[in-house]
Design a protein around this motif. Sequence first.
Motif, PDB file in Angstrom:
ATOM      1  N   UNK A  24       0.822  -1.192   0.000  1.00 43.73           N
ATOM      2  CA  UNK A  24       0.000   0.000   0.000  1.00 43.73           C
ATOM      3  C   UNK A  24       0.865   1.253   0.000  1.00 43.73           C
ATOM      4  N   UNK A  25       0.257   2.357  -0.396  1.00 43.02           N
ATOM      5  CA  UNK A  25       0.887   3.678  -0.342  1.00 43.02           C
ATOM      6  C   UNK A  25      -0.197   4.694  -0.015  1.00 43.02           C
ATOM      7  N   UNK A  26       0.219   5.827   0.541  1.00 38.71           N
ATOM      8  CA  UNK A  26      -0.711   6.919   0.817  1.00 38.71           C
ATOM      9  C   UNK A  26      -0.628   7.933  -0.316  1.00 38.71           C
ATOM     10  N   UNK A  27      -1.755   8.615  -0.587  1.00 33.80           N
ATOM     11  CA  UNK A  27      -1.800   9.609  -1.652  1.00 33.80           C
ATOM     12  C   UNK A  27      -2.753  10.743  -1.273  1.00 33.80           C
ATOM     13  N   UNK A  28      -2.542  11.904  -1.908  1.00 29.73           N
ATOM     14  CA  UNK A  28      -3.402  13.056  -1.647  1.00 29.73           C
ATOM     15  C   UNK A  28      -4.742  12.960  -2.363  1.00 29.73           C
ATOM     16  N   UNK A  31      -6.793  10.044  -7.907  1.00 31.32           N
ATOM     17  CA  UNK A  31      -6.068   9.994  -9.169  1.00 31.32           C
ATOM     18  C   UNK A  31      -4.597   9.643  -8.944  1.00 31.32           C
ATOM     19  N   UNK A  32      -4.039  10.122  -7.849  1.00 34.71           N
ATOM     20  CA  UNK A  32      -2.649   9.805  -7.523  1.00 34.71           C
ATOM     21  C   UNK A  32      -2.470   8.311  -7.275  1.00 34.71           C
ATOM     22  N   UNK A  33      -3.497   7.632  -6.789  1.00 31.78           N
ATOM     23  CA  UNK A  33      -3.424   6.182  -6.582  1.00 31.78           C
ATOM     24  C   UNK A  33      -3.206   5.462  -7.909  1.00 31.78           C
ATOM     25  N   UNK A  34      -3.906   5.916  -8.948  1.00 31.78           N
ATOM     26  CA  UNK A  34      -3.740   5.302 -10.269  1.00 31.78           C
ATOM     27  C   UNK A  34      -2.331   5.549 -10.812  1.00 31.78           C
ATOM     28  N   UNK A  35      -1.807   6.752 -10.592  1.00 30.82           N
ATOM     29  CA  UNK A  35      -0.451   7.068 -11.035  1.00 30.82           C
ATOM     30  C   UNK A  35       0.577   6.233 -10.280  1.00 30.82           C
ATOM     31  N   UNK A  36       0.370   6.042  -8.998  1.00 26.47           N
ATOM     32  CA  UNK A  36       1.275   5.206  -8.199  1.00 26.47           C
ATOM     33  C   UNK A  36       1.263   3.759  -8.693  1.00 26.47           C
ATOM     34  N   UNK A  37       0.088   3.243  -8.979  1.00 27.47           N
ATOM     35  CA  UNK A  37      -0.031   1.865  -9.462  1.00 27.47           C
ATOM     36  C   UNK A  37       0.740   1.706 -10.768  1.00 27.47           C
ATOM     37  N   UNK A  38       0.587   2.663 -11.648  1.00 23.94           N
ATOM     38  CA  UNK A  38       1.277   2.592 -12.932  1.00 23.94           C
ATOM     39  C   UNK A  38       2.793   2.657 -12.748  1.00 23.94           C
ATOM     40  N   UNK A  39       3.250   3.553 -11.874  1.00 20.14           N
ATOM     41  CA  UNK A  39       4.696   3.686 -11.662  1.00 20.14           C
ATOM     42  C   UNK A  39       5.291   2.458 -10.974  1.00 20.14           C
ATOM     43  N   UNK A  40       4.486   1.773 -10.148  1.00 19.56           N
ATOM     44  CA  UNK A  40       4.953   0.555  -9.474  1.00 19.56           C
ATOM     45  C   UNK A  40       4.832  -0.681 -10.363  1.00 19.56           C
ATOM     46  N   UNK A  41       4.049  -0.573 -11.447  1.00 14.22           N
ATOM     47  CA  UNK A  41       3.806  -1.733 -12.299  1.00 14.22           C
ATOM     48  C   UNK A  41       2.904  -2.755 -11.627  1.00 14.22           C
ATOM     49  N   UNK A  42       1.971  -2.254 -10.803  1.00 16.96           N
ATOM     50  CA  UNK A  42       1.049  -3.124 -10.068  1.00 16.96           C
ATOM     51  C   UNK A  42      -0.383  -2.738 -10.376  1.00 16.96           C
ATOM     52  N   UNK A  43      -1.293  -3.610  -9.973  1.00 16.61           N
ATOM     53  CA  UNK A  43      -2.724  -3.382 -10.180  1.00 16.61           C
ATOM     54  C   UNK A  43      -3.301  -2.755  -8.915  1.00 16.61           C
ATOM     55  N   UNK A  44      -4.055  -1.676  -9.086  1.00 20.12           N
ATOM     56  CA  UNK A  44      -4.735  -1.026  -7.974  1.00 20.12           C
ATOM     57  C   UNK A  44      -5.997  -1.826  -7.660  1.00 20.12           C
ATOM     58  N   UNK A  45      -6.108  -2.321  -6.438  1.00 25.87           N
ATOM     59  CA  UNK A  45      -7.275  -3.140  -6.102  1.00 25.87           C
ATOM     60  C   UNK A  45      -8.254  -2.439  -5.170  1.00 25.87           C
TER      61      UNK A  45
END
Length: 66
Positions: A24-28, A31-45
Amino acid sequence: MSEENQPDDVEEEPFDPATDPRDWSAAETELACFALARSKGKRLIRIINTKKLPMQFICIFEDYAE
């Protein structure tokens, strides 16, 4: 409110960063959650809105199935 009318984002238990084993990660923003998922190469669940500023959204990820 009946059980079938409950919003999907209702969390049964509060999020505890010390004991949650998921990636997991925290975001403001959401939309930032989707960007984090893409940068990590993981699926946002899941996105959890903690309503605690400044990083009020918790983004839960998992690896893509190969």
